[in-house]
Design an enzyme around this catalytic site. Sequence first.
Site, PDB file in Angstrom:
ATOM      1  N   HIS A 461       0.838  -1.209   0.000  1.00 31.49           N
ATOM      2  CA  HIS A 461       0.000   0.000   0.000  1.00 31.49           C
ATOM      3  C   HIS A 461       0.876   1.263   0.000  1.00 31.49           C
ATOM      4  O   HIS A 461       0.738   2.132  -0.858  1.00 31.49           O
ATOM      5  CB  HIS A 461      -0.909  -0.029   1.238  1.00 31.49           C
ATOM      6  CG  HIS A 461      -1.743   1.195   1.419  1.00 31.49           C
ATOM      7  ND1 HIS A 461      -3.086   1.224   1.145  1.00 31.49           N
ATOM      8  CD2 HIS A 461      -1.437   2.443   1.837  1.00 31.49           C
ATOM      9  CE1 HIS A 461      -3.568   2.434   1.386  1.00 31.49           C
ATOM     10  NE2 HIS A 461      -2.584   3.191   1.806  1.00 31.49           N
ATOM     11  N   GLU A 462       1.785   1.328   0.962  1.00 31.28           N
ATOM     12  CA  GLU A 462       2.611   2.533   1.085  1.00 31.28           C
ATOM     13  C   GLU A 462       3.524   2.687  -0.138  1.00 31.28           C
ATOM     14  O   GLU A 462       3.785   3.801  -0.589  1.00 31.28           O
ATOM     15  CB  GLU A 462       3.435   2.497   2.379  1.00 31.28           C
ATOM     16  CG  GLU A 462       2.600   2.502   3.659  1.00 31.28           C
ATOM     17  CD  GLU A 462       1.572   3.614   3.728  1.00 31.28           C
ATOM     18  OE1 GLU A 462       1.758   4.670   3.085  1.00 31.28           O
ATOM     19  OE2 GLU A 462       0.542   3.431   4.411  1.00 31.28           O
ATOM     20  N   HIS A 465       1.712   4.473  -2.856  1.00 31.55           N
ATOM     21  CA  HIS A 465       1.791   5.931  -2.684  1.00 31.55           C
ATOM     22  C   HIS A 465       3.143   6.443  -3.173  1.00 31.55           C
ATOM     23  O   HIS A 465       3.249   7.479  -3.805  1.00 31.55           O
ATOM     24  CB  HIS A 465       1.681   6.303  -1.201  1.00 31.55           C
ATOM     25  CG  HIS A 465       0.285   6.294  -0.657  1.00 31.55           C
ATOM     26  ND1 HIS A 465      -0.748   6.968  -1.240  1.00 31.55           N
ATOM     27  CD2 HIS A 465      -0.229   5.709   0.462  1.00 31.55           C
ATOM     28  CE1 HIS A 465      -1.853   6.796  -0.511  1.00 31.55           C
ATOM     29  NE2 HIS A 465      -1.558   6.025   0.517  1.00 31.55           N
ATOM     30  N   HIS A 468       3.415   6.740  -6.832  1.00 28.23           N
ATOM     31  CA  HIS A 468       2.650   7.919  -7.270  1.00 28.23           C
ATOM     32  C   HIS A 468       3.527   9.181  -7.111  1.00 28.23           C
ATOM     33  O   HIS A 468       3.564  10.044  -7.982  1.00 28.23           O
ATOM     34  CB  HIS A 468       1.395   8.017  -6.396  1.00 28.23           C
ATOM     35  CG  HIS A 468       0.322   8.907  -6.950  1.00 28.23           C
ATOM     36  ND1 HIS A 468      -0.786   9.269  -6.208  1.00 28.23           N
ATOM     37  CD2 HIS A 468       0.169   9.514  -8.144  1.00 28.23           C
ATOM     38  CE1 HIS A 468      -1.560  10.047  -6.943  1.00 28.23           C
ATOM     39  NE2 HIS A 468      -1.000  10.217  -8.116  1.00 28.23           N
TER      40      HIS A 468
HETATM   41 ZN   LIG Z   1      -2.738   5.273   2.117  1.00 24.90          ZN
END
Ligand SMILES: [Zn+2]
Length: 674
Positions: A461-462, A465, A468
């Site tokens: 998940h991290e 990010h 991105h």
């Molecule tokens: Zn998040």
Amino acid sequence: MSHPKPDTFTLPRFNEIQAEQTVPALQELIAQHRRKLAALLEDGAARDFDALVPALEEMNHELSRAWSPVSHLHGVLGSPEWREAYNECLPKLTEHSTEISQNVRLYEAFLNISEHLPADSPDAARALVHQALRDFRLAGVSLEDDLKKTFSDTRRQLAQVQSKFDQNVRDATDAWHHTATSQDEVSGLSPATLERAAALAREHGCDGWRLTLDFPTYHDVMIHADDRNLRERFYRAWATRASDVGDTPQYDNSEYIEKILELRHRAATLIGYENFAEYSLATKMAVSTAEVIEFLQELAEKTRDAAQREFDAIQKIAPFPMQAWDYGYFQEKLKQEKYSISDDELRQYFPVRKVLDGLFELAGKLYGVSVNLIQEVQSWHDSVLFYEVRDETGEAIGGFYADLYARPGKRNGAWIDECVVRKSLNGETVLPVGYLVCNFIPPDANGQSLLTHQDVVTLFHEFGHMLHHLLTRIDYPSIAGINGVPWDAVELPSQFMENFAWCEDVLTRASGHHETGEPLPESMFRRLTESRKFGAGLAMLRQIEFALFDFRTHAEYDPAHGGRVLEILDEVRRDVAVTDHPSYNRLPHSFGHVFAGGYAAGYYSYKWAEVLAADAFSAFEESGIFDQQTATRFRSSILEIGGSRDIMDAYVDFRGRKPTLEALLRQSGIWKAA
Ligand SMILES: [Zn+2]
């Protein structure tokens, strides 16, 4: 490949940086910027995009770069010096940004630029001007002078109170511990928790196990502790943190919650919104408060039956009517019974290094990037690693620090933050750098840190990010990476990435038994996949409960009646939840996402983005999860664009249609075809 040099990036000198020097340095920088801006507006050059915008972008970039280590070290070290520096700098920064966003001459310059923007201006330039004008309006630029002052005072106060809220949660958490003295009391706890707790007890000159309220310990107790009293003790401590009924009333957040809601409401109404929820939506993908409430209610309705069935199945194996501190424990028991798979069993296959290798290999397959460990980079703690990221041609595109393990004083949870944002102005390109922070159990005596599968999902998940932040192709920092992206779409890249942590091809490469090196066996993978849907309905309802609580609290705030947080929470739980909580439960008092941070009237974003992420991932399922064309389209339509385009338009470009709820409900096993 040639060895990358750490000086590809201009990184903060973490070995030299001193908390007490940061305050005057930041103040000086702000003073300089004030003079520069005045000069810019003075000479009339400000009427032209190229004369004004790059200069402003440079200043913002410089300031955020100076502030980043202060805010970051405050979060990961939590030492008194950095706390003080942070608390001193924050109001100065808030004041400065308020001053800029309320600068009428600057606003007029942007209005003028907007009117004269050539028809062939690139999307990014257009979006930047559009967002700037929106933010000026949200900052109250058109208010009368006295109201403008009230508005900026309100925002300054708000920033301070939010920070105090956060501090109270941390202090209350750190202040609590329980020393267990008998084997019976700690029965069921994981060896890693026991080892740490025993070491802590020795440090304090005690026998037994000193159990603290950090998240890994709390979680382990709630899921694994056979002693029901121990679970209840921990549940109560956790659920009453920083509240009027907690063990440390000096850290009670009750008044701060009221103050925060009052200040937010005041700020929103000054600008002309009905309430803070409406104000919050001005910068989001969702269009109206009704749309958000309906979205959450529809999701709740479609989930409730599945959640109730899950709850009944768990209750069946419990020898007594379950209380709040029993749900996690018996859910885990049932999960083991049904799938005979436990966190501890899975943990053996996920040494952190192996997981990182698999994750980086995946990034390479999808986007052609390579992620390499760089040894010589200095940081704030011995356990922190630095990675450099290169594109398919071998050119460096960014880097990041990884601070993976729990420590005293470090803020709970997992997150990424920006160290440097990508910038390419006036012929000079500065590469993006980020911080990836987790709170995994620290390495044991053999230097081994073993992750649960949930930890693996968190890491993916991290890293989503982080991609991105790093893969952006936008030159203007204010709309590069995660900047300028609507809050309810910002979790799309991260939640999208989580899906890969459930793919056999990916997990096989990201796993290796810590003793034998054997990858996760197929039979275990199959049980893991089956277990994914287990409890999905209950988890979904819990998130919807948080989201509705947050959104309604802000949408229904009435100065005459105050925050009514516990009342609203009760109503939401009656409407949505299938589980009960004791009346002393004080969820709001430690709900930092909502009361200390950026998720105010925005917690629904997690679900909103999850719908987008599941729908996006279903495109990969349709074409093959490593399909180059799909990955390239996702990268160019979503990951690279920052805030330079309308996100719904960009999504439709990628997917060929708007998102639907179906993929998420199907993926969670909640969906049932009619
Ligand atoms: Zn998040």
